[in-house]
Write an enzyme that holds these catalytic residues in place. Structure first.
Site, short mmCIF file in Angstrom:
data_model
loop_
_atom_site.label_atom_id
_atom_site.label_comp_id
_atom_site.label_asym_id
_atom_site.label_seq_id
_atom_site.Cartn_x
_atom_site.Cartn_y
_atom_site.Cartn_z
N ASP A 1 -47.54 -48.02 -11.93
CA ASP A 1 -46.37 -47.26 -11.51
C ASP A 1 -46.03 -47.60 -10.07
OD1 ASP A 1 -44.31 -45.54 -12.17
OD2 ASP A 1 -45.36 -43.77 -11.47
N TYR B 1 -43.10 -47.35 -6.76
CA TYR B 1 -42.61 -46.23 -5.94
C TYR B 1 -41.42 -46.77 -5.15
CZ TYR B 1 -43.80 -42.07 -2.96
OH TYR B 1 -43.85 -40.86 -2.29
N HIS C 1 -36.50 -41.29 -2.90
CA HIS C 1 -37.56 -40.47 -3.49
C HIS C 1 -38.77 -40.39 -2.56
CE1 HIS C 1 -40.27 -38.79 -6.52
NE2 HIS C 1 -41.10 -39.81 -6.33
N GLU D 1 -37.38 -42.75 -14.41
CA GLU D 1 -37.80 -44.09 -14.02
C GLU D 1 -37.26 -45.14 -14.98
OE1 GLU D 1 -41.85 -44.78 -12.96
OE2 GLU D 1 -42.20 -42.72 -12.27
N ASP E 1 -42.08 -40.28 -16.36
CA ASP E 1 -43.47 -40.17 -15.91
C ASP E 1 -43.73 -38.70 -15.56
OD1 ASP E 1 -45.99 -40.99 -15.01
OD2 ASP E 1 -45.27 -41.28 -12.96
N GLN F 1 -51.37 -32.48 -8.89
CA GLN F 1 -51.25 -33.64 -8.01
C GLN F 1 -51.56 -33.30 -6.55
OE1 GLN F 1 -47.38 -35.47 -8.40
NE2 GLN F 1 -47.81 -37.14 -6.98
N TYR G 1 -54.82 -35.54 -5.18
CA TYR G 1 -54.37 -36.91 -4.94
C TYR G 1 -54.97 -37.60 -3.73
CZ TYR G 1 -51.06 -36.58 -1.03
OH TYR G 1 -50.50 -36.45 0.21
N LYS H 1 -50.78 -37.08 -13.91
CA LYS H 1 -49.84 -38.02 -14.53
C LYS H 1 -50.31 -38.50 -15.90
CE LYS H 1 -47.32 -38.95 -10.67
NZ LYS H 1 -45.85 -39.12 -10.59
N SER I 1 -46.60 -39.55 -20.93
CA SER I 1 -45.50 -40.32 -20.37
C SER I 1 -44.63 -40.72 -21.55
CB SER I 1 -45.98 -41.57 -19.63
OG SER I 1 -47.09 -41.29 -18.81
#
Lengths: 439, 439
Positions: free
Chosen positions: B138, B140, B145, B212, B244, B251, B255, B264, B268
């Site tokens: 994934d 970014y 965002h 996404e 996602d 999180q 994280y 996550k 999905s």
């Protein structure tokens, strides 16, 4: 609940005489699985079990009809080029097959002469990664490692507040996992010196190993259905050695905010052999937390987990540099550690990983995270041994290492022993660093 | 170099009349791939191409011998239950087959009557994830965002120093990727309120979607051999929609320092259809960086990438709550965004991902990361739209949402159009939130 059976009997001997040598990794009490073929064969990878310096070719044993007909469906899965189908059969099948194989390899077994024709010398074979690994997760279960690394990155705040509550882990890259014996090129990546205005693309300068235990999932859980702690170990097929090669300079620049990425995905090394959880039963230990640490949340806590959650598995990392090889010097130990010091157990990793409903599949793989003790000769990465590269170590031949150099071969070894059970070993996970390619 | 050919001709019409409707997602210029079976069939998943409201059953077309014999090896891969083998054939095969299919579906084609017997109505089928996804990464890539999320987690330092240099990404979990139309239970996880002394295990309270683009790798590169930017797009098979799903409270606690994990990996969602890179050729745009931002390092920079690196792909997210469904209300738009605003191109993602030698395999999958514009009606996650849940949005029926509630269905849609090329669509990626299970 850890139970012993006749396959664990320390007095058991095999008609394969090399298995009775007290120094072998593979006595009859071990019986680990690998995928192998004779060197030079093409597309013939198949399952085998180690016994002494030999391998039982399970495809040959299946074709020769050596085992009880009831085991035929089990043996059929072992003719595949990966162990995934066998893993999917679950604990009952694994255990039945282990019992039958142990009996057939025991001194005086009626199957001895037929099975002898199915042996292949380990010296004549090559291995592949024993499972098609769908998803690979790397945990971070050594509090000593987390603290040592944390001190380098965050001197004031080495251990983050979640560490003692959450079995921290992240998703890893499975495509670049290779079996022991391979070489890989020093990776390129973006590097940024602390005082530089911008990064550059260059070969990694701070290449490191990580001494880890690898954990293969066997039977799956359905998406949406967590595995409870009490059931967790029944989903685990077995353990291996795992070197999670790491590019520390790439890692330092890339890892925020989403974690390690290209610093880890250029190469990882597994040992060929998977030692089953059943074989490890005699070496289980109590798992404890220091009394002044938080105790686990209820979903990660049980009497069984406290009583026998740990595995007393010795872990060693050795180096053989290019000049040691040229001079005929043997590998030199860099560290000796033990998986029993893990801050989280295997069952806790499984229960936590699936608590959100995540499905674990046959052949999925966990790394334990670098297993470090509390002393400089028990840490599982050069980053820790050299305090971030600031205090290079000196080898017996006078060479120094802050991080790995081209031509270095790193060897992981592991074994279990106890006063009441024989030594069983994991073989080794070995790989060699090649120079960076021209980019 | 983006080149157009006869398959892109905007005047092309099909003898499948529903494909000539200007509102269809699937005119003859699109020809996306999916894996489908008729509802109620078992174990019959196979490849198909969308045309209007129909699917060309490629197994049936292969058996009917409709295409030139030279294409038989290509068609044979399309009888498999995943697209991986077809993807592995590479750009030449994909393009040859597209040309042949476009010709056979065109008005007046001699193959029309034979091919008509291979059509299956989309309304009668179900889909599966179209590839066996080995590794999922994934990215970014939306700076909007990253900035919006960064402001919530680090108000003083929203955009980390590496963001403008490194196409940030992390390894994701592939086992929990499902195809549009599924439902999933709200996940459990460790939650810790800022003022709480310790975490608790509880159902997620801050469940979110992420809008996404999904990117499927086609042909592979060997481990140790990076894909250069100039070759990168030749390795990409096509694009889809990707949600996602994210548990923001899990999180936030888990994280650091290794990135998102259980927040996550519970679910999905991919859309069934993969729109090929060739079909997207007419919608490519220049890719630019604001002049006061750092320009990419040389390995991520080329004239081609600047001239045509972006894809003008509209992205929409809609919600239909339980009460909207009960009241017969249609889904309501939450945001409209565009992949052309991505801070990094697809080619840059591929070149960066492999610069360390990491091998990308057929069926590997990238998420683009949440694609957000600069306004509240163009952000791709509730976390952004509601400023971390502090400013709930109000729907047309008066319901409010800070985060998702049980029974909410979230629908992603996407399409491309231009003044000189017809509208082509991506179908949709839809899933519904179920209540948490009892743990």
């Amino acid at each position: 609940m850890i139970q012993l059976n006749e396959t664990h009997n320390p007095d058991l001997k095999s008609w394969v005489t090399s298995a009775n040598d007290s120094a072998t990794d593979f006595p009859i009490q071990n019986l680990p699985f690998a995928i192998f073929r004779r060197k030079g064969e093409h597309d013939m990878f198949r399952a085998g079990v180690a016994i002494g310096d030999q391998i039982v070719d399970l495809s040959a044993a299946y074709q020769a009809g050596i085992f009880d007909a009831a085991l035929a469906p089990v043996l059929e899965t072992l003719t595949e080029p990966t162990l995934n189908e066998f893993m999917a059969l679950g604990q009952g099948a694994w255990s039945s097959f282990r019992a039958a194989l142990s009996k057939a390899l025991s001194d005086g077994a009626s199957e001895a002469s037929a099975l002898a024709s199915c042996l292949v010398a380990q010296s004549t074979v090559e291995y592949s990664v024993p499972a098609k690994i769908g998803d690979y997760t790397d945990f971070y279960t050594s509090i000593n490692h987390a603290t040592n690394v944390g001190k380098l990155f965050r001197p004031d705040n080495p251990l983050l507040p979640n560490y003692q509550w959450v079995p921290i882990g992240y998703h890893g890259r499975s495509s670049s996992i290779e079996v022991s014996g391979h070489s890989f090129h020093r990776p390129h990546g973006q590097l940024k010196a602390p005082d530089a205005e911008q990064p550059v693309l260059a070969p990694c300068k701070r290449l490191d190993y990580e001494l880890e235990v690898g954990i293969y999932i066997g039977s799956e859980n359905q998406l949406g259905h967590p595995v409870k702690l009490a059931d967790a170990e029944a989903h685990v097929f077995g353990l291996c050695l795992f070197n999670d090669w790491s590019a520390r300079d790439i890692q330092a620049w890339e890892y925020q905010p989403l974690g390690p990425f290209l610093s880890k995905s250029f190469a990882s090394t597994v040992s060929p052999w998977i030692v089953t959880m059943e074989a490890l039963a005699p070496y289980r230990q109590a798992w404890t937390r220091p009394a002044d640490h938080p105790q686990p949340l209820p979903y990660l806590d049980s009497a069984d987990n406290r009583n026998t959650g740990a595995v007393d598995m010795k872990l060693e990392v050795l180096i053989q540099t290019a000049s040691m090889k040229a001079g005929g010097l043997p590998p030199e130990r860099l560290a000796l550690s033990n998986f029993s010091q893990s801050y989280w157990t295997i069952a806790q990793m499984v229960a936590h990983h699936s608590v959100n409903g995540c499905n674990l599949k046959p052949g999925d793989f966990f790394g334990s995270g670098t297993q470090s003790g509390t002393t400089s000769d028990s840490v599982g990465a050069l980053l820790e041994a050299t305090v971030g590269g600031r205090e290079p170590i000196t080898l017996a031949n006078g060479e120094k290492r802050a991080f790995l150099e081209d031509g270095d071969t790193v060897i992981l070894q592991g074994w279990c022993d106890s006063e009441v059970a024989p030594r069983i070993g994991f073989g080794d996970a070995t790989a060699t660093v090649l120079p960076a390619i021209d980019y």
